[in-house]
Motif scaffolding. Structure first.
Motif, mmCIF file in Angstrom:
data_model
loop_
_atom_site.group_PDB
_atom_site.id
_atom_site.type_symbol
_atom_site.label_atom_id
_atom_site.label_comp_id
_atom_site.label_asym_id
_atom_site.label_seq_id
_atom_site.Cartn_x
_atom_site.Cartn_y
_atom_site.Cartn_z
ATOM 1 N N THR A 1 -23.076 82.977 28.614
ATOM 2 C CA THR A 1 -23.370 84.322 29.094
ATOM 3 C C THR A 1 -23.704 84.328 30.586
ATOM 4 O O THR A 1 -24.451 83.465 31.063
ATOM 5 N N THR A 2 -23.144 85.303 31.288
ATOM 6 C CA THR A 2 -23.519 85.599 32.670
ATOM 7 C C THR A 2 -24.040 87.035 32.682
ATOM 8 O O THR A 2 -24.093 87.690 31.638
ATOM 9 N N LYS A 3 -24.387 87.544 33.858
ATOM 10 C CA LYS A 3 -24.849 88.929 33.954
ATOM 11 C C LYS A 3 -23.773 89.905 33.502
ATOM 12 O O LYS A 3 -24.076 90.954 32.958
ATOM 13 N N ALA A 4 -22.517 89.562 33.728
ATOM 14 C CA ALA A 4 -21.418 90.489 33.449
ATOM 15 C C ALA A 4 -20.852 90.381 32.035
ATOM 16 O O ALA A 4 -20.448 91.392 31.461
ATOM 17 N N LEU A 5 -20.787 89.170 31.491
ATOM 18 C CA LEU A 5 -20.105 89.029 30.202
ATOM 19 C C LEU A 5 -20.611 87.849 29.403
ATOM 20 O O LEU A 5 -21.269 86.957 29.934
#
Length: 182
Positions: free
Chosen positions: A65-69
Motif C-alpha cells: 500500500t502507498t498513499k494512492a493505491l
C-alpha cells in the motif's frame, strides 16, 4: 461470518495452513519465496495476512500500500470455503481497511488457447462481480504478463511504478516489473 485477519509469522497459528495454501494456489512462475513475503511484511505498508472465520482458516492475502493505491499481489481462499462468499468478504474487508484507496490487482490475461481458460474466465468474472474493472494496462512481473484490474477508480502507470519501486527497493532494476499500455 466473523471474518478476521492476523499477520502471518512463523509462530502464528495459521502459518502452516497459509504455507500449504500458498504452495497449492499459485503456479511456480507466479510465486516469490515465502521468506521474501515474510521479511517484507514487516515493513510499513506491506501486509501478509492469514484470514480466519472463528478458528477455521479460510484464506490469505499479500498487499502493498502507498498513499494512492493498494496492490493486491496474492489472494487465495481455502478449497473448503470456495464458492461460499469468503473471497468477496475478504475483498470487502480489504477495501474497508484501506479506506477507499484504489485497490489494484493483476490476473492472467484472457487467452482462449490457455490450458486453464475456464479458470481464467471464472477469476475475471469473480473480480468483476466484486467491483473491479479491467484497466488499459498490463503489468509484466518477473517476466510474466498480466492484465490489471482496479476497484474504486483508475490508476496511472506512474502510481504503480512508484509502488513497485518502494516494494522491491534496490532490487527493482533486476525484478523485471514494468507496466505497459495494452
Amino acid at each position: 461470518m466473523t471474518l478476521q485477519s492476523e499477520p502471518v509469522r512463523p509462530a502464528s497459528r495459521y502459518y502452516f495452513p497459509v504455507l500449504k495454501l500458498y504452495q497449492r494456489a499459485f503456479p511456480k512462475e507466479e510465486k516469490v519465496p515465502l521468506v521474501w513475503l515474510l521479511a517484507n511484511s514487516r515493513r510499513a505498508g506491506i501486509d501478509f495476512l492469514g484470514w480466519h472465520d472463528g478458528a477455521r482458516f479460510v484464506g490469505l492475502t499479500f498487499t502493498v500500500t502507498t498513499k494512492a493505491l493498494t496492490y493486491l499481489i496474492f489472494l487465495a481462499t481455502a478449497e473448503t470455503v470456495r464458492g461460499q462468499g469468503v473471497g468477496s468478504a475478504i475483498l470487502d474487508r480489504l477495501a474497508a481497511r484501506f479506506d477507499g484507496r484504489l485497490l489494484v490487482l493483476a490476473l492472467e490475461p484472457q487467452d482462449d488457447a490457455a490450458s486453464n481458460v475456464r479458470q481464467r474466465r471464472s477469476r475475471l468474472a469473480f473480480y468483476q462481480r466484486n467491483g473491479f474493472v479491467l484497466q488499459p494496462y498490463q503489468v509484466v512481473d518477473l517476466g510474466v504478463a498480466y492484465d490489471t484490474m482496479a476497484r474504486n477508480g483508475r490508476f496511472a502507470p506512474a502510481q504503480f511504478d512508484a509502488l513497485m519501486r518502494g516494494y522491491t527497493g534496490w532490487f527493482y532494476p533486476w525484478y523485471g516489473s514494468k507496466i505497459l499500455r495494452k
